[in-house]
Design a protein around this motif. Structure first.
Motif, PDB file in Angstrom:
ATOM      1  N   THR A  45      -2.605   9.027  -1.705  1.00 25.44           N
ATOM      2  CA  THR A  45      -3.998   8.700  -1.983  1.00 25.44           C
ATOM      3  C   THR A  45      -4.163   8.239  -3.424  1.00 25.44           C
ATOM      4  O   THR A  45      -3.341   8.541  -4.297  1.00 25.44           O
ATOM      5  CB  THR A  45      -4.902   9.922  -1.748  1.00 25.44           C
ATOM      6  OG1 THR A  45      -4.590  10.930  -2.730  1.00 25.44           O
ATOM      7  CG2 THR A  45      -4.682  10.496  -0.351  1.00 25.44           C
ATOM      8  N   GLN A  46      -5.249   7.535  -3.673  1.00 22.88           N
ATOM      9  CA  GLN A  46      -5.507   7.058  -5.026  1.00 22.88           C
ATOM     10  C   GLN A  46      -5.755   8.219  -5.979  1.00 22.88           C
ATOM     11  O   GLN A  46      -5.410   8.153  -7.164  1.00 22.88           O
ATOM     12  CB  GLN A  46      -6.716   6.122  -5.027  1.00 22.88           C
ATOM     13  CG  GLN A  46      -6.966   5.439  -6.370  1.00 22.88           C
ATOM     14  CD  GLN A  46      -5.759   4.624  -6.839  1.00 22.88           C
ATOM     15  OE1 GLN A  46      -5.172   3.867  -6.075  1.00 22.88           O
ATOM     16  NE2 GLN A  46      -5.379   4.814  -8.109  1.00 22.88           N
ATOM     17  N   GLY A  83      -2.421   1.866  -7.743  1.00 18.59           N
ATOM     18  CA  GLY A  83      -2.184   2.394  -6.399  1.00 18.59           C
ATOM     19  C   GLY A  83      -0.864   1.974  -5.802  1.00 18.59           C
ATOM     20  O   GLY A  83      -0.500   2.418  -4.713  1.00 18.59           O
ATOM     21  N   SER A  84      -0.122   1.089  -6.473  1.00 18.40           N
ATOM     22  CA  SER A  84       1.179   0.638  -5.989  1.00 18.40           C
ATOM     23  C   SER A  84       1.896  -0.069  -7.144  1.00 18.40           C
ATOM     24  O   SER A  84       1.286  -0.369  -8.173  1.00 18.40           O
ATOM     25  CB  SER A  84       1.039  -0.321  -4.802  1.00 18.40           C
ATOM     26  OG  SER A  84       0.328  -1.489  -5.184  1.00 18.40           O
ATOM     27  N   LYS A  90       0.838  -1.196   0.000  1.00 20.48           N
ATOM     28  CA  LYS A  90       0.000   0.000   0.000  1.00 20.48           C
ATOM     29  C   LYS A  90       0.871   1.243   0.000  1.00 20.48           C
ATOM     30  O   LYS A  90       1.817   1.367   0.758  1.00 20.48           O
ATOM     31  CB  LYS A  90      -0.911  -0.018   1.228  1.00 20.48           C
ATOM     32  CG  LYS A  90      -1.875   1.171   1.288  1.00 20.48           C
ATOM     33  CD  LYS A  90      -2.798   1.039   2.469  1.00 20.48           C
ATOM     34  CE  LYS A  90      -3.723   2.258   2.578  1.00 20.48           C
ATOM     35  NZ  LYS A  90      -4.534   2.447   1.366  1.00 20.48           N
ATOM     36  N   SER A  91       0.538   2.200  -0.845  1.00 24.75           N
ATOM     37  CA  SER A  91       1.293   3.439  -0.954  1.00 24.75           C
ATOM     38  C   SER A  91       0.866   4.421   0.126  1.00 24.75           C
ATOM     39  O   SER A  91      -0.246   4.351   0.656  1.00 24.75           O
ATOM     40  CB  SER A  91       1.081   4.066  -2.337  1.00 24.75           C
ATOM     41  OG  SER A  91       1.614   5.365  -2.388  1.00 24.75           O
ATOM     42  N   ASP A 111       0.339   3.427 -11.063  1.00 21.77           N
ATOM     43  CA  ASP A 111      -0.378   4.518 -10.400  1.00 21.77           C
ATOM     44  C   ASP A 111      -1.869   4.253 -10.373  1.00 21.77           C
ATOM     45  O   ASP A 111      -2.542   4.504  -9.356  1.00 21.77           O
ATOM     46  CB  ASP A 111      -0.082   5.848 -11.108  1.00 21.77           C
ATOM     47  CG  ASP A 111       1.176   6.514 -10.574  1.00 21.77           C
ATOM     48  OD1 ASP A 111       1.216   6.815  -9.367  1.00 21.77           O
ATOM     49  OD2 ASP A 111       2.117   6.727 -11.349  1.00 21.77           O
ATOM     50  N   HIS A 169      -2.461   9.390  -7.139  1.00 22.33           N
ATOM     51  CA  HIS A 169      -1.952   8.424  -8.119  1.00 22.33           C
ATOM     52  C   HIS A 169      -2.651   8.590  -9.466  1.00 22.33           C
ATOM     53  O   HIS A 169      -2.006   8.495 -10.519  1.00 22.33           O
ATOM     54  CB  HIS A 169      -2.158   6.996  -7.609  1.00 22.33           C
ATOM     55  CG  HIS A 169      -1.154   6.562  -6.589  1.00 22.33           C
ATOM     56  ND1 HIS A 169       0.194   6.499  -6.852  1.00 22.33           N
ATOM     57  CD2 HIS A 169      -1.305   6.154  -5.300  1.00 22.33           C
ATOM     58  CE1 HIS A 169       0.839   6.071  -5.775  1.00 22.33           C
ATOM     59  NE2 HIS A 169      -0.054   5.868  -4.815  1.00 22.33           N
ATOM     60  N   ASN A 170      -3.959   8.835  -9.447  1.00 24.78           N
ATOM     61  CA  ASN A 170      -4.700   9.000 -10.697  1.00 24.78           C
ATOM     62  C   ASN A 170      -4.246  10.242 -11.463  1.00 24.78           C
ATOM     63  O   ASN A 170      -4.193  10.236 -12.697  1.00 24.78           O
ATOM     64  CB  ASN A 170      -6.202   9.086 -10.409  1.00 24.78           C
ATOM     65  CG  ASN A 170      -6.776   7.763  -9.930  1.00 24.78           C
ATOM     66  OD1 ASN A 170      -6.175   6.702 -10.119  1.00 24.78           O
ATOM     67  ND2 ASN A 170      -7.939   7.815  -9.290  1.00 24.78           N
TER      68      ASN A 170
END
Length: 344
Positions: A22-23, A90-91, A18-19, A87, A26-27
């Motif tokens: 936040t998602q 999410g990881s 887990k990064s 990305d 990443h988006n």
């Protein structure tokens, strides 16, 4: 969130873990990578098609530009998709082996780019400061050094081999590759600033930053001095080359180098900071932006070609208009050694 990212350790962002980001973040990065990748791939493919269509452009000097286009396509075609997919996930989603391949290829193409830009600088120096017509201003005498196609090929091969060496060292144990603080991309493991990382970083900066910049500065300084001397002697008209074209190529080369430095300087700063300071104090935004800046070097070169080089501009415009080769005028004056088509 940022504080958490600053304090993560080497084991805090495992492969596929887990990064700390936040998602949504990443988006946003993924959207940038996808957009930049599409622009880079399409524009560099257009450049290669331009060289394929117009044989007048397939010169020794421009062969270096062709190699630069391949480095850009390499990053855009391999690095961008893997990073964007991670990305969106999410990881990092390609495991340890994928991380090593991804990071090595990005370093490889980056090192090849700066090596090829150094070759461009050497070409500008030899073409303008040591032309076939002689080493003095407007003097018809034998040149001290004459470049051949074999000379260009050896310089280009040296740039690629240098890139192979430095990109492979972290794989065999000199420094290492690992996920960055976002956990969605891989690069030099600057968070583990041990003796191996520091020695590798210092060697890379010396060999692939300080030395190339010194060579470029020497070459372009002498080019500037020589051009001023030619102009002061009022003998440009007697030189049997397309002088305006030489100036276009030189300006284009300098602009490419400046933009390359702009793209890679943030990443170099991160590595230096990690080498001589505490990696945990590196701001998270800088840790994210630095590699993104470095990746941006893949899509601005085609823009520079169009802006700074009239021959390229005419060729690309003619190609986009679906004009035949016969309807597009590329060369107007006799060519120097470095301008001779490779097919001849």
């Amino acid at each position: 969130m940022i504080e958490a990212a600053l304090n993560i350790s080497d084991d805090a962002v495992p492969y596929g873990g887990k990064s700390a980001f936040t998602q949504l973040e990443h988006n946003i990065v993924a959207a940038y990578l996808i957009t930049a990748g599409v622009i880079s791939l399409s524009s560099n493919i257009v450049v290669l098609l331009m060289f394929l269509k117009f044989k007048e452009l397939r010169t020794a000097t421009n062969f270096i530009i062709i190699n630069l286009a391949f480095t850009d396509i390499g990053v855009a075609g391999i690095g961008y998709p893997m990073s964007a997919a991670s990305d969106l996930h999410g990881s990092w989603k390609f495991g340890y082996t994928g991380c090593q391949i991804y990071a090595a290829l990005n370093i490889f193409f980056g090192m090849a780019s700066i090596g090829l830009l150094t070759v461009v600088a050497i070409d500008r120096y030899l073409t303008i400061c040591r032309p076939d017509i002689g080493t003095g201003v407007c003097k018809k005498q034998e040149s001290f050094f004459k470049m051949t196609l074999r000379s260009y090929n050896l310089l280009i091969i040296a740039a690629w081999l240098n890139a192979v060496f430095w990109s492979s060292m972290p794989i065999v144990g000199w420094a290492s590759y690992a996920p960055d603080p976002t956990g969605a991309t891989c690069t030099i493991n600057w968070r583990n600033n041990d003796a191996s990382f520091i020695s590798y970083t210092m060697a890379v900066i010396a060999v692939n930053f300080v030395v190339p910049l010194s060579v470029m500065f020497y070459c372009y300084f002498n080019v500037s001095v020589t051009v001023k001397r030619y102009k002061a002697s009022n003998c440009l008209d007697s030189i049997n080359v397309d002088w305006s074209d030489q100036m276009d190529v030189t300006k284009m080369s300098i602009l490419m180098i400046v933009m390359f430095l702009v793209a890679w300087s943030p990443y170099s700063m991160v590595c230096l900071w990690a080498s001589f300071g505490d990696p945990k104090t590196i701001p998270a935004p800088m840790a994210i932006i630095a590699p993104l800046f470095a990746k941006s070097s893949t899509f601005y070169n085609p823009c520079i070609y169009v802006i700074a080089n009239r021959k390229f501009r005419r060729a690309i415009t003619g190609m986009l208009r679906c004009q035949t080769r016969q309807r597009v005028t590329i060369n107007t004056l006799p060519m120097t050694t470095s301008q001779q088509p490779l097919t001849q």
